[in-house]
Scaffold this motif. Structure first.
Motif, short mmCIF file in Angstrom:
data_model
loop_
_atom_site.label_atom_id
_atom_site.label_comp_id
_atom_site.label_asym_id
_atom_site.label_seq_id
_atom_site.Cartn_x
_atom_site.Cartn_y
_atom_site.Cartn_z
N ARG A 287 0.76 -1.06 -0.10
CA ARG A 287 0.10 -0.10 -0.05
C ARG A 287 0.90 1.19 0.18
O ARG A 287 0.54 2.15 -0.60
N ARG A 288 2.17 1.23 0.57
CA ARG A 288 3.02 2.18 0.79
C ARG A 288 3.28 2.67 -0.81
O ARG A 288 3.33 3.75 -1.25
N LEU A 289 3.39 1.56 -1.51
CA LEU A 289 3.69 1.79 -2.94
C LEU A 289 2.59 2.36 -3.86
O LEU A 289 2.83 3.20 -4.57
N LEU A 290 1.70 1.71 -3.64
CA LEU A 290 0.16 2.22 -4.29
C LEU A 290 -0.17 3.63 -3.91
O LEU A 290 -0.93 4.23 -4.90
N ARG A 291 -0.09 4.01 -3.09
CA ARG A 291 -0.63 5.07 -2.42
C ARG A 291 0.56 6.27 -2.67
O ARG A 291 0.08 7.55 -2.69
#
Length: 224
Positions: free
Chosen positions: A161-165
């Motif tokens: 999620r750190r990557l996606l957000r």
């Protein structure tokens, strides 16, 4: 069985066309016919490859679940590490093309039916890890298997999620550090752990005591 490179490329093109249309027009406003036309395939080919609009959004996950299953089935010296490595394979797939991964994430966030499908899909990874640990370590406590599977899945999703957000790449090392910590928490890291003063337990029992009773008493003391 893995797809041929040409088949995989063709599927990727359809997925890319679908995601682009979903982002521009909205998921509900986009038809299968529009996706097929944009991807240069027939309507019947689309249905044969994917089944429906929801399926095209999660096409990568279906392929990855198969990859995880095949990877774990190869046999590994350390099942705990194998689960972590399988998680890393999933992360690496999405990290190769973060822009597409972010686009898919945004689409899923906007459609309740897709969010529900995502929850089920995440659980399928967790279940694979759980079942693999139980097969590979026959005497494992089911709570340890499901707990470790859930922890690895949660850590993977947190880092992903750190990557996606965000707008920057998140390196694989970020996930590996988290998974190393999980292995140490369970005392199964291949390089061992640094024992604290209360990490070593010495117990003495009569030789005639059943092993199950020994385990029960040790566990009851550790839980106090």
């Amino acid at each position: 069985m893995s797809e041929s490179p040409s088949a995989s490329t063709a599927r990727t093109a359809v997925v890319a066309a679908a995601l682009d249309l979903f982002a521009r027009q909205g998921f509900d406003a986009t038809s299968v016919e529009q996706i097929a036309q944009a991807a240069g395939v027939s309507r019947s080919t689309f249905f044969r490859q994917f089944g429906g609009k929801e399926d095209v959004v999660f096409a990568d996950h279906e392929a990855l679940l198969d990859d995880v299953r095949e990877y774990l089935a190869r046999g590994h010296a350390n099942p705990w590490v194998a689960v972590c490595e399988a998680s890393e394979r999933v992360f690496q797939h999405f990290a190769r093309d973060p822009e597409v991964a972010r686009l898919r994430y945004q689409i899923v966030r906007q459609v309740p039916a897709l969010r529900e499908r995502e929850i089920v899909t995440v659980f399928r990874y967790e279940r694979q890890f759980d079942e693999y640990l139980r097969r590979s370590i026959p005497d494992i406590d089911p709570l340890d298997a499901v707990g470790f599977a859930a922890l690895v899945t949660a850590l993977h999703n947190h880092v992903l999620r750190r990557l996606l957000r965000g707008t920057r790449r998140v390196p694989l090392t970020a996930l590996r550090r988290a998974l190393d910590d999980a292995l140490r928490r369970y005392g199964v890291h291949p390089h061992g752990t640094s024992a604290a003063s209360d990490d070593v337990v010495v117990a003495v029992f009569p030789r005639s005591m059943p092993a199950a009773e020994v385990a029960r008493r040790v566990r009851s003391q550790l839980d106090t």
